[in-house]
Design an enzyme around this catalytic site. Structure first.
Site, PDB file in Angstrom:
ATOM      1  N   SER A 259     101.579   5.477 123.681  1.00 54.26           N
ATOM      2  CA  SER A 259     101.960   5.472 122.270  1.00 54.26           C
ATOM      3  C   SER A 259     100.759   5.077 121.418  1.00 54.26           C
ATOM      4  O   SER A 259      99.802   4.475 121.901  1.00 54.26           O
ATOM      5  CB  SER A 259     103.135   4.514 122.041  1.00 54.26           C
ATOM      6  OG  SER A 259     102.696   3.352 121.394  1.00 54.26           O
ATOM      7  N   LYS A 260     100.855   5.438 120.141  1.00 55.83           N
ATOM      8  CA  LYS A 260      99.783   5.120 119.196  1.00 55.83           C
ATOM      9  C   LYS A 260      99.527   3.629 119.157  1.00 55.83           C
ATOM     10  O   LYS A 260      98.429   3.193 118.888  1.00 55.83           O
ATOM     11  CB  LYS A 260     100.206   5.529 117.776  1.00 55.83           C
ATOM     12  CG  LYS A 260     100.051   6.986 117.469  1.00 55.83           C
ATOM     13  CD  LYS A 260     100.220   7.166 115.960  1.00 55.83           C
ATOM     14  CE  LYS A 260     100.518   8.615 115.640  1.00 55.83           C
ATOM     15  NZ  LYS A 260     100.608   8.884 114.217  1.00 55.83           N
ATOM     16  N   ARG A 261     100.581   2.852 119.393  1.00 50.15           N
ATOM     17  CA  ARG A 261     100.454   1.403 119.286  1.00 50.15           C
ATOM     18  C   ARG A 261      99.840   0.778 120.540  1.00 50.15           C
ATOM     19  O   ARG A 261      99.430  -0.363 120.526  1.00 50.15           O
ATOM     20  CB  ARG A 261     101.829   0.781 119.002  1.00 50.15           C
ATOM     21  CG  ARG A 261     102.264   0.999 117.580  1.00 50.15           C
ATOM     22  CD  ARG A 261     103.735   0.694 117.388  1.00 50.15           C
ATOM     23  NE  ARG A 261     104.568   1.628 118.137  1.00 50.15           N
ATOM     24  CZ  ARG A 261     104.858   2.856 117.720  1.00 50.15           C
ATOM     25  NH1 ARG A 261     104.382   3.290 116.572  1.00 50.15           N
ATOM     26  NH2 ARG A 261     105.604   3.670 118.447  1.00 50.15           N
ATOM     27  N   ASP A 262      99.798   1.535 121.617  1.00 46.65           N
ATOM     28  CA  ASP A 262      99.207   1.079 122.857  1.00 46.65           C
ATOM     29  C   ASP A 262      97.723   0.771 122.632  1.00 46.65           C
ATOM     30  O   ASP A 262      96.992   1.653 122.194  1.00 46.65           O
ATOM     31  CB  ASP A 262      99.330   2.239 123.860  1.00 46.65           C
ATOM     32  CG  ASP A 262      99.619   1.732 125.232  1.00 46.65           C
ATOM     33  OD1 ASP A 262      98.988   0.742 125.601  1.00 46.65           O
ATOM     34  OD2 ASP A 262     100.479   2.328 125.905  1.00 46.65           O
ATOM     35  N   SER A 265      95.179   3.255 123.678  1.00 40.42           N
ATOM     36  CA  SER A 265      95.064   4.571 123.062  1.00 40.42           C
ATOM     37  C   SER A 265      94.158   4.563 121.829  1.00 40.42           C
ATOM     38  O   SER A 265      93.886   5.607 121.261  1.00 40.42           O
ATOM     39  CB  SER A 265      96.454   5.122 122.713  1.00 40.42           C
ATOM     40  OG  SER A 265      96.916   4.515 121.548  1.00 40.42           O
TER      41      SER A 265
END
Ligand code: GLU
Ligand code: ZN
Length: 491
Positions: A259-262, A265
């Site tokens: 996810s973008k929040r990871d 990433s």
């Protein structure tokens, strides 16, 4: 027959920091354009005023540049379809929405959110499709008047055809959507703001995009966009429906979608750790594609020469940080040593480096750089590996000290110091022989004999090749550090 020139686009929304999924999409589009000598359009999808920011926009451009991507049309380079920021194209969307309404391809929907929710629940309970039910498709003039009298502000809804939509995805092959699964959808908000559902295909049409390559998360919007495209063609706004190819999901830890929040990433994280753009791009290209079964490491030019979207694997790709680092390490080895030495600069000065700027010694750096180049996986590792050269004293951590300094280490160090004092300091080989001989005198193999010397001089148990390190640090400092270690052992 010559095929039409390829025109692809990369069209992120400037919300938050760029993430690796976005970079992969940019990479595949860029490589596809280059491979076909086509055009890459860079478009900024900033119609969501609440989420978009100027800071993110600047970051996006900066990231694209850092990665080494160029674009043929877009921000800062302009082009025949300017402007390339959707926030500056509102009149265009208003005009198209009007045409769609006038042509009967879209209609005003007056349903309130509560009404929509209630009907959705009821449909669900009855086991029926729960999307928009077409309530406002054929309102009478009297009904419209009544809604208006109630002060309702309508949204604009696109009328989906009542027939299946089939297309051939460049990655996934033929896909068919049944009409009950693709209900009429909103294209303009009640406040007049156009939605992604409208602006994205309208711009693809006006910018004459031939191939849409994007993430699998957008697959379900494709049948809607194809239907909209057909309407735009009938209205003379679009020429042809582009081909679509959906790139596979990227999975992170625990086989969950990255996810973008990871933190894993975030592109910025890779930049800060000192990944090379070429290493990162090489790795990201493997998320769904490969050059060949037995070659994981290649240059961007090799990728461009071989890249074909039909070779993209539709199965989810797994993001593997270890592999990403290993590939980056290979790219570090591939650099010209001068280039390597230059790219390390940011990690050789504050705030990364703990030494005072004037303590940095260019000649020492040039001398050690070739040895460092064979060791680090990411450029940020350089700081710890060379700090012994620029700090007044090595930083000892207790664990390393205890690991290297065993019983008898003092005797060994004393002999090593004696041999080293007599050695030729312009030759790493001579320094090695000095320590080797000291080891032999104490019944120790070279590996065991050099450990206390390494910790005494560099403060660490692992690091760059020891004898080259000693040579670069110099005789005086090296011997003084061994003396200091002996004093510490005695104390
Ligand atoms: N702005 C969209 C996004 O970032 C682009 C989607 C597309 O490629 O069609 O998700
Ligand atoms: Zn309605």
């Amino acid at each position: 027959m010559a095929s039409a020139p390829v025109r692809v686009r990369f069209c992120p929304s400037p919300t938050g920091n760029p993430h690796v999924g976005l970079v992969r999409t940019a990479l595949f589009n860029w490589a596809f354009a280059k491979h076909h000598q086509g055009t890459l359009v860079f478009r900024i999808e900033d119609t969501d005023a609440a989420r978009d920011s100027e800071e993110s926009y600047n970051q996006l451009l900066d990231s694209m540049r850092w990665l080494g991507f160029d674009w043929d049309e877009g921000p800062e380079v302009g082009g025949p379809h300017a402007p390339y920021r959707q926030s500056q194209r509102m009149d265009i969307y208003r005009d198209v929405a009007r045409k769609l309404l006038d042509g009967g391809y879209a209609y005003h929907c007056y349903c309130s959110q509560d009404e929509l929710d209630a009907r959705r629940e009821a449909a669900r309970a009855a086991g029926k499709p729960s999307g928009y039910d077409g309530h406002c498709r054929e309102l009478t003039a009297a009904q419209v008047e009544q809604y208006q009298a109630q002060g309702r502000e309508p949204i604009v809804r696109f009328r989906m055809p009542d027939e299946p939509i089939t297309f051939t995805d460049l990655v996934r092959g033929e896909i068919t959507y049944q009409p009950e699964n693709v209900p009429d959808y909103g294209i303009v908000r009640a406040n007049g703001a156009p939605l992604y559902t409208l602006v994205n295909p309208v711009d693809d049409a006006l910018m004459e995009i031939t191939h849409v390559l994007r993430g699998e998360d957008l697959l379900s919007s494709t049948p809607r966009q194809i239907a909209l495209y057909k309407a735009l063609i009938e209205l003379g706004v679009a020429k042809e429906i582009p081909a679509f190819g959906h790139l596979p999901y990227v999975m992170g830890e625990g086989n969950k979608k990255l996810s973008k929040r990871d933190p894993q990433s975030s592109l910025n994280l890779y930049r800060e750790r000192g990944f090379l753009p070429e290493g990162l791009l090489n790795y990201l290209s493997l998320l769904g594609w490969s050059l060949s079964a037995d070659q994981d490491v290649f240059t961007i030019d090799e990728m461009v020469a071989a890249f074909d979207v039909s070779d993209v694997n539709p199965n989810p790709a797994r993001f593997d940080l270890k592999k990403c680092e290993a590939i980056n390490a290979d790219h570090i080895r591939m650099l010209d040593v001068k280039d390597f030495a230059e790219r390390c600069r940011p990690w050789l000065q504050p705030p990364h480096a703990p030494w005072a700027p004037e303590a940095f010694d260019e000649a020492k750096w040039q001398a050690i750089a070739p040895h460092a180049q064979t060791r680090v996986k990411v450029l940020s590792e350089i700081t710890d590996n060379v700090d012994f050269l620029f700090l007044p004293e090595p930083v000892f951590d207790e664990a390393s000290w205890n690991k290297a300094m065993k019983e008898g280490s003092d005797a060994l160090l004393r002999t090593a110091r004696e041999n080293l004092a007599a050695a030729d300091w312009t030759s790493a080989e001579s320094l090695k022989e000095a320590v080797l001989a000291a080891g032999e005198a104490h019944g120790l193999k070279l590996g065991k004999a050099q450990a206390p010397v390494r910790v005494a001089v560099t403060g660490r148990t692992v690091g760059l090749p020891l004898f080259e390190s000693l040579e670069v640090l110099g005789k005086e400092k090296s011997l003084a550090r061994i003396d200091a270690a002996l004093a510490r052992l005695a104390g």
